[in-house]
Design a protein around this motif. Structure first.
Motif, PDB file in Angstrom:
ATOM      1  N   ARG A  10       0.080  -0.620  -5.889  1.00 52.18           N
ATOM      2  CA  ARG A  10      -0.152  -1.940  -5.318  1.00 52.18           C
ATOM      3  C   ARG A  10      -1.450  -1.938  -4.509  1.00 52.18           C
ATOM      4  NH1 ARG A  10       5.773  -4.337  -3.557  1.00 52.18           N
ATOM      5  NH2 ARG A  10       6.956  -3.414  -5.281  1.00 52.18           N
ATOM      6  N   GLU A  58      -0.260  -4.619  -1.081  1.00 49.89           N
ATOM      7  CA  GLU A  58       1.166  -4.862  -1.353  1.00 49.89           C
ATOM      8  C   GLU A  58       1.427  -5.644  -2.635  1.00 49.89           C
ATOM      9  OE1 GLU A  58       3.373  -3.253   0.390  1.00 49.89           O
ATOM     10  OE2 GLU A  58       1.728  -2.467   1.587  1.00 49.89           O
ATOM     11  N   SER A  61       4.958  -9.725  -3.194  1.00 48.57           N
ATOM     12  CA  SER A  61       3.951 -10.419  -2.390  1.00 48.57           C
ATOM     13  C   SER A  61       2.940 -11.172  -3.235  1.00 48.57           C
ATOM     14  CB  SER A  61       3.203  -9.400  -1.506  1.00 48.57           C
ATOM     15  OG  SER A  61       4.094  -8.770  -0.620  1.00 48.57           O
TER      16      SER A  61
END
Length: 360
Positions: A79, A82, A121
């Motif tokens: 990621r 995130e 996210s």
């Protein structure tokens, strides 16, 4: 469209490994046409498409659902800020799948929204930029930078040096190609309006895909110029120069990719062979490994506010970066990996015998 396929190395290998928490992984979707008769290809033969890179909108929905369900939530999935990283190789085929820039942008936005609804996210969507894709219903090539902006990509990268440098000789020295690519990188830093993640190529020699009975000329892929002189020492020097260029920009990204882990039939691989053994892997370790992080140059600038991995984290075993090892860069090192690539192949122009361990 009728996939998934070639998924066993990930599903049955990496994801079932007890130690898969040691490295991060992420996907680049190689959404180009899969040509059937490249092993070998004879000059003049029509290139027969085995699987098209174009998919239907419904097919893309299934791909998105599969990624979200089976991969993006995995604790080892890479990621950035995130957000799971996902890369598209062929923007032209992506556009063909939806028929227009607005429709493609809507599909990517829906992909992002679906990720948020799944509890993530968002997504970090990356574009591999090469060539000049033709927009649907158009004849003139599109402006790649404008296309990246119009489609809303978060970052841009390159797959291999030769996508950005026309090799002047049938056999072109590694350092000449490196320097030509670096000139492209200088432009790409600001061209796209989003972070550009540079590439380091180990080599280029697609002649194993050619009919070995035919003259090796420059008549069209896979009959192309090749890179010569790509020794492990020159490869290591290219890695160091790339590291230095990244660290020289205190606000720039700390991410690069390497072509390639196992592009055997394009002469760009890090896996051991019978000529150099593990020297290319050792070159990566020498520049980006834990020992290099202990003894090598440290960034002059403070660490950014948000980083995924740093050398101390790897040394202490708390986190790892995608594929193999940390670096004296503050963030990420990525290897391209060709799923399903054979571990042995015909000898290419450089006369290199391939796999040192063909049975593994």
């Amino acid at each position: 469209e009728d996939g998934p396929f070639l998924e066993r190395p990930v599903n049955e290998g990496f994801l079932k490994a007890k130690n898969n928490g040691r490295i991060k992984f992420a996907f680049m979707w190689a959404n180009h046409d899969w040509i059937k008769n490249l092993f070998p290809y004879s000059k003049g033969d029509p290139q027969v498409v085995l699987y098209p890179g174009k998919v239907s909108p419904a097919g893309f929905e299934r791909i998105a659902d599969h990624l979200l369900k089976d991969y993006f939530r995995h604790p080892s999935y890479w990621r950035i800020e995130e957000k799971p990283y996902f890369s598209f190789y062929d923007l032209g085929k992506l556009l063909e799948s939806f028929g227009s820039v607005p429709a493609t942008r809507a599909a990517l936005d829906a992909f992002r929204a679906k990720a948020v609804r799944a509890g993530l996210s968002g997504l970090h969507l990356n574009a591999v930029v090469w060539g000049q894709p033709i927009l649907p219903d158009e004849k003139a090539p599109a402006d790649p930078a404008k296309l990246v902006r119009d489609l809303g990509f978060d970052s841009v990268t390159s797959y291999v040096w030769v996508h950005h440098f026309g090799m002047p000789q049938p056999q072109t020295d590694y350092d000449i190609v490196r320097d030509g690519y670096f000139r492209y990188w200088d432009q790409a830093r600001t061209l796209f309006g989003v972070p550009y993640y540079p590439n380091v190529s180990m080599g280029w020699d697609p002649s194993p895909r050619c009919d070995q009975r035919q003259t090796m000329d420059i008549s069209g892929y896979p009959f192309t110029s090749v890179i010569v002189g790509n020794t492990p020492e020159k490869f290591e020097a290219a890695l160091r120069l790339t590291q230095e260029r990244l660290l020289a920009d205190p606000k720039g990204p700390r991410i690069l990719n390497i072509n390639c882990w196992n592009e055997w039939t394009e002469g760009s691989y890090l896996e051991p062979d019978t000529v150099h053994g593990t020297k290319y892997l050792e070159a990566v370790r020498a520049v980006f490994g834990v020992r290099a992080a202990d003894s090598g140059p440290k960034p002059a600038s403070p660490r950014p506010a948000k980083v995924t991995v740093g050398p101390r984290e790897l040394i202490r075993g708390r986190e790892n970066m995608p594929f193999v090892m940390d670096s004296t860069l503050d963030d990420q090192l990525v290897f391209w990996w060709r799923r399903g690539e054979a571990v042995s192949a015909p000898v290419g122009r450089r006369g290199r015998l391939r796999a040192a361990h063909p049975d593994r």
